[in-house]
Design a protein around this motif. Structure first.
Motif, PDB file in Angstrom:
ATOM      1  N   TRP A  32     -35.635 -16.352 -31.772  1.00 31.76           N
ATOM      2  CA  TRP A  32     -36.117 -15.452 -32.817  1.00 31.76           C
ATOM      3  C   TRP A  32     -35.118 -15.394 -33.971  1.00 31.76           C
ATOM      4  N   SER A  33     -35.556 -15.844 -35.129  1.00 28.59           N
ATOM      5  CA  SER A  33     -34.772 -15.729 -36.363  1.00 28.59           C
ATOM      6  C   SER A  33     -35.780 -15.631 -37.496  1.00 28.59           C
ATOM      7  N   SER A  34     -36.223 -14.432 -37.784  1.00 30.34           N
ATOM      8  CA  SER A  34     -37.354 -14.236 -38.686  1.00 30.34           C
ATOM      9  C   SER A  34     -37.049 -14.634 -40.124  1.00 30.34           C
ATOM     10  N   THR A  35     -35.766 -14.638 -40.512  1.00 30.00           N
ATOM     11  CA  THR A  35     -35.413 -14.967 -41.890  1.00 30.00           C
ATOM     12  C   THR A  35     -34.600 -16.257 -42.005  1.00 30.00           C
ATOM     13  N   LEU A  36     -34.337 -16.917 -40.895  1.00 33.34           N
ATOM     14  CA  LEU A  36     -33.606 -18.190 -40.872  1.00 33.34           C
ATOM     15  C   LEU A  36     -32.239 -18.107 -41.564  1.00 33.34           C
ATOM     16  N   CYS A  37     -31.607 -16.964 -41.417  1.00 31.98           N
ATOM     17  CA  CYS A  37     -30.237 -16.848 -41.914  1.00 31.98           C
ATOM     18  C   CYS A  37     -29.391 -16.132 -40.857  1.00 31.98           C
ATOM     19  N   ASP A  38     -28.101 -16.156 -41.042  1.00 32.01           N
ATOM     20  CA  ASP A  38     -27.190 -15.593 -40.047  1.00 32.01           C
ATOM     21  C   ASP A  38     -27.124 -14.077 -40.175  1.00 32.01           C
ATOM     22  N   LEU A  39     -27.217 -13.393 -39.047  1.00 28.88           N
ATOM     23  CA  LEU A  39     -27.110 -11.936 -38.999  1.00 28.88           C
ATOM     24  C   LEU A  39     -25.839 -11.571 -38.249  1.00 28.88           C
ATOM     25  N   GLU A  40     -25.037 -10.715 -38.860  1.00 28.55           N
ATOM     26  CA  GLU A  40     -23.740 -10.363 -38.282  1.00 28.55           C
ATOM     27  C   GLU A  40     -23.551  -8.848 -38.321  1.00 28.55           C
ATOM     28  N   PRO A  41     -23.300  -8.225 -37.171  1.00 25.95           N
ATOM     29  CA  PRO A  41     -23.081  -6.762 -37.178  1.00 25.95           C
ATOM     30  C   PRO A  41     -21.810  -6.420 -37.945  1.00 25.95           C
ATOM     31  N   LEU A  42     -21.891  -5.399 -38.778  1.00 23.78           N
ATOM     32  CA  LEU A  42     -20.723  -5.000 -39.560  1.00 23.78           C
ATOM     33  C   LEU A  42     -19.737  -4.197 -38.728  1.00 23.78           C
ATOM     34  N   ASP A  43     -20.221  -3.558 -37.666  1.00 19.67           N
ATOM     35  CA  ASP A  43     -19.342  -2.795 -36.765  1.00 19.67           C
ATOM     36  C   ASP A  43     -19.861  -2.984 -35.346  1.00 19.67           C
ATOM     37  N   ILE A  44     -19.267  -3.896 -34.611  1.00 20.21           N
ATOM     38  CA  ILE A  44     -19.788  -4.245 -33.277  1.00 20.21           C
ATOM     39  C   ILE A  44     -19.657  -3.094 -32.286  1.00 20.21           C
ATOM     40  N   LEU A  45     -18.837  -2.097 -32.592  1.00 28.00           N
ATOM     41  CA  LEU A  45     -18.657  -0.967 -31.680  1.00 28.00           C
ATOM     42  C   LEU A  45     -19.662   0.147 -31.938  1.00 28.00           C
ATOM     43  N   ASN A  46     -20.385   0.062 -33.040  1.00 27.90           N
ATOM     44  CA  ASN A  46     -21.329   1.104 -33.411  1.00 27.90           C
ATOM     45  C   ASN A  46     -22.755   0.661 -33.107  1.00 27.90           C
ATOM     46  N   PRO A  47     -23.455   1.295 -32.164  1.00 29.68           N
ATOM     47  CA  PRO A  47     -24.838   0.902 -31.833  1.00 29.68           C
ATOM     48  C   PRO A  47     -25.790   1.013 -33.020  1.00 29.68           C
ATOM     49  N   GLN A  48     -25.449   1.852 -34.000  1.00 29.81           N
ATOM     50  CA  GLN A  48     -26.291   2.056 -35.161  1.00 29.81           C
ATOM     51  C   GLN A  48     -25.803   1.260 -36.373  1.00 29.81           C
ATOM     52  N   THR A  49     -25.037   0.238 -36.122  1.00 25.42           N
ATOM     53  CA  THR A  49     -24.416  -0.498 -37.215  1.00 25.42           C
ATOM     54  C   THR A  49     -25.427  -1.199 -38.107  1.00 25.42           C
ATOM     55  N   VAL A  95     -37.708 -22.173 -33.949  1.00 25.57           N
ATOM     56  CA  VAL A  95     -36.813 -21.138 -34.462  1.00 25.57           C
ATOM     57  C   VAL A  95     -37.516 -20.467 -35.632  1.00 25.57           C
ATOM     58  N   GLY A  96     -37.802 -19.183 -35.487  1.00 23.63           N
ATOM     59  CA  GLY A  96     -38.525 -18.489 -36.548  1.00 23.63           C
ATOM     60  C   GLY A  96     -38.950 -17.096 -36.137  1.00 23.63           C
ATOM     61  N   ASP A  97     -40.050 -16.629 -36.727  1.00 23.29           N
ATOM     62  CA  ASP A  97     -40.512 -15.260 -36.507  1.00 23.29           C
ATOM     63  C   ASP A  97     -41.536 -15.198 -35.382  1.00 23.29           C
ATOM     64  N   SER A  98     -42.317 -14.129 -35.340  1.00 24.15           N
ATOM     65  CA  SER A  98     -43.282 -13.947 -34.250  1.00 24.15           C
ATOM     66  C   SER A  98     -44.395 -14.983 -34.274  1.00 24.15           C
ATOM     67  N   LEU A  99     -44.694 -15.558 -35.454  1.00 25.48           N
ATOM     68  CA  LEU A  99     -45.684 -16.639 -35.502  1.00 25.48           C
ATOM     69  C   LEU A  99     -45.115 -17.896 -34.852  1.00 25.48           C
ATOM     70  N   GLY A 100     -43.801 -18.069 -34.957  1.00 20.78           N
ATOM     71  CA  GLY A 100     -43.152 -19.153 -34.233  1.00 20.78           C
ATOM     72  C   GLY A 100     -43.204 -18.928 -32.743  1.00 20.78           C
ATOM     73  N   ARG A 101     -43.096 -17.672 -32.342  1.00 15.49           N
ATOM     74  CA  ARG A 101     -43.207 -17.347 -30.916  1.00 15.49           C
ATOM     75  C   ARG A 101     -44.623 -17.607 -30.423  1.00 15.49           C
ATOM     76  N   GLN A 102     -45.630 -17.325 -31.241  1.00 14.10           N
ATOM     77  CA  GLN A 102     -47.002 -17.648 -30.855  1.00 14.10           C
ATOM     78  C   GLN A 102     -47.177 -19.151 -30.661  1.00 14.10           C
ATOM     79  N   GLN A 103     -46.590 -19.942 -31.553  1.00 11.61           N
ATOM     80  CA  GLN A 103     -46.705 -21.386 -31.419  1.00 11.61           C
ATOM     81  C   GLN A 103     -46.003 -21.873 -30.156  1.00 11.61           C
ATOM     82  N   PHE A 104     -44.880 -21.254 -29.829  1.00 11.59           N
ATOM     83  CA  PHE A 104     -44.152 -21.579 -28.601  1.00 11.59           C
ATOM     84  C   PHE A 104     -44.994 -21.271 -27.362  1.00 11.59           C
ATOM     85  N   GLN A 105     -45.575 -20.078 -27.299  1.00 11.90           N
ATOM     86  CA  GLN A 105     -46.384 -19.707 -26.135  1.00 11.90           C
ATOM     87  C   GLN A 105     -47.636 -20.569 -26.047  1.00 11.90           C
TER      88      GLN A 105
END
Length: 502
Positions: free
Chosen positions: A297-314, A236-246
């Motif tokens: 993929w969780s590049s910052t290891l914290c929870d990300l939550e959309p502020l407006d789930i109906l808005n694609p640009q949220t 669980v991490g960023d793109s370097l974590g994805r490299q380690q996974f692959q």
């Protein structure tokens, strides 16, 4: 008067007999003190008798503790995690009726013991120490004190725990790489497969990490799967974590096409979201051993939550004090967890992703954690503190936090003309001997927890030739990738160390 001579003669005989007994007793005592044969039959109260090379040393005994030290590291006197002596993990002891109180701490003058160790056989002789009616068996292997007879597998396990994998040197090994950059197309992204680019020199693929004073277990896919039978390993991490996974997927399969491996991403919610280009991760299961390897993929290891789930640009609330929802939802199903974070903590990334820092469920107003460095440290400490609190209820879980992977931009950054044109291995060094982690932030985050530090920073720092550099097939003209690594390459070593630790 007639009896007087007789009485005098009798008293003379009594005095003679007493004198003879006194002389014999004196001789016996002197002989007792001076005879090695007699004194060896007495149990020693204050010292242990070691193998011949240590017999001239008096070794004090402390019955309260147990010691596990590799003598070869003692000449430095400041070995990491070994300054006060290490303890034998009970899980590595053999079956025995003796309790842990049957063992004593053996303290040896470090420099002299290390000097003698250089000329001693790898395995010390076994000594039986008699103490009253109890027998104590001390099996010494590199000065490791264990209960009973130790199996080869258990000895290797102890060696792995004692080994400081972050110290060592890079050596050339013609058996490398562990897989083909051409052949691992099933798992390896083309943007990281340098064999599929215009790069012509591949000497960097032939390097192997050799830890100092110990051997690292050879990685084999079959051994990994057997060790991880009925288990799940998650990155669980960023793109370097994805490299380690692959990298790990290629190492397990040795680049061979594996149609039997199952895509189980749906089981973990890893699907392409509406309007998205790719899922937030991948999960694959090896049916032969029911082993699952996944990446989220969780590049910052914290929870990300959309502020407006109906808005694609949220915009998104970036909850610095909450672990990723993926961890909260699936921690029960993970047996080995490897976390990492680092290079996404900059204003440009936050602005591009429309992330807004939140603490306590509302926008952050605390200036002390407003800058990127402080926000990162606050988040990592918060997430690892939460994870550590979960370990008592998840006794099967082994958790690691990987230290940061170094960048090698010279004369600029990724967007300002920075480059990493060197292609000659070990041109800036090949050996790492420092006692402490280069990534002090990571070391601080795991301190006082049961989460282990997978420390790869310093050993990766001397591998500037291993980056994708100017050969990237996805970068804009004039932009070099001095962050990600060619695969096969350095991340393979991260996985070799991980394999040894699990």
């Amino acid at each position: 008067m007639k009896g007087t001579p007789y009485k005098m003669r009798w008293r003379a005989k009594e005095l003679s007999l007493a004198l003879i007994i006194l002389v014999c007793t004196t001789i016996f005592i002197l002989t007792w003190d001076r005879s090695p044969t007699l004194t060896s039959t007495l149990p020693s109260k204050n010292q242990l008798q070691l193998s011949p090379e240590y017999r001239d040393k008096t070794v004090p005994v402390d019955p309260k503790t147990h010691v596990k030290e590799d003598i070869s590291t003692l000449t430095r006197g400041e070995a990491v995690n070994n300054k006060e002596g290490q303890h034998v993990d009970k899980t590595h002891s053999t079956n025995t009726d003796k309790s842990s109180s049957d063992f004593e701490e053996v303290t040896i003058q470090k420099k002299e013991a290390a000097a003698k160790h250089k000329h001693s056989p790898k395995r010390e002789e076994t000594n039986v120490i008699e103490s009253g009616s109890d027998s104590k068996l001390i099996a010494e292997t590199n000065n490791v004190i264990l209960r009973g007879n130790t199996s080869e597998q258990e000895e290797k396990s102890v060696d792995h725990q004692a080994c400081d994998y972050r110290k060592g040197k890079w050596v050339i090994d013609d058996r490398r790489p562990l897989y083909s950059g051409h052949g691992c197309k099933q798992w390896l992204a083309s943007m990281w497969a340098c064999r599929m680019m215009q790069r012509q020199d591949f000497a960097f693929e032939k390097l192997r990490w050799q830890p100092k004073d110990c051997e690292m277990e050879e990685f084999e896919g079959s051994k990994f799967l057997k060790r991880m039978k009925d288990k799940t390993l998650a990155f669980v991490g960023d793109s370097l974590g994805r490299q380690q996974f692959q990298s790990l997927m290629c190492m397990i399969t040795a680049s061979k096409n594996s149609p039997d491996v199952l895509d189980v991403g749906k089981d973990y919610g890893l699907v392409i979201p509406p309007g998205g280009k790719r899922p937030n991760g991948w999960a694959y299961r090896f049916p032969s051993t029911n082993t699952t390897v996944l990446y989220y993929w969780s590049s910052t290891l914290c929870d990300l939550e959309p502020l407006d789930i109906l808005n694609p640009q949220t915009e998104y609330a970036m909850h610095l004090d909450r672990p990723p929802a993926f961890l909260r939802d699936f921690l029960d199903r993970i047996d080995v967890l490897v976390l990492n974070s680092g290079h996404h903590w900059n204003r440009g990334k936050l602005k591009a992703n429309k992330w807004i820092m939140y603490v306590g469920g509302k926008p952050n107003t605390n200036r002390r954690i407003a800058d990127m460095g402080s926000a990162k440290n606050f988040t990592i400490h918060s997430t690892l503190k939460w994870l550590n609190s979960q370990l008592p209820t998840h006794p099967h879980l082994k958790a690691f936090y990987r230290s940061i992977s170094p960048r090698h931009f010279v004369n600029g950054d990724w967007n300002s003309g920075g480059s990493c044109n060197n292609t000659i291995p070990m041109s800036i060094g090949k050996e790492v001997l420092q006692e402490e982690s280069t990534d002090q932030s990571a070391a601080s985050a795991v301190k006082g927890t049961r989460i282990a530090l997978l420390d790869i920073t310093a050993l990766s720092q001397v591998r500037d030739e291993g980056h994708i550099s100017r050969f990237s097939i996805t970068a804009s003209p004039g932009v070099q990738d001095c962050l990600h690594w060619c695969l096969p390459g350095v991340p393979d070593t991260w996985n070799e160390i991980l394999f040894a630790l699990i």
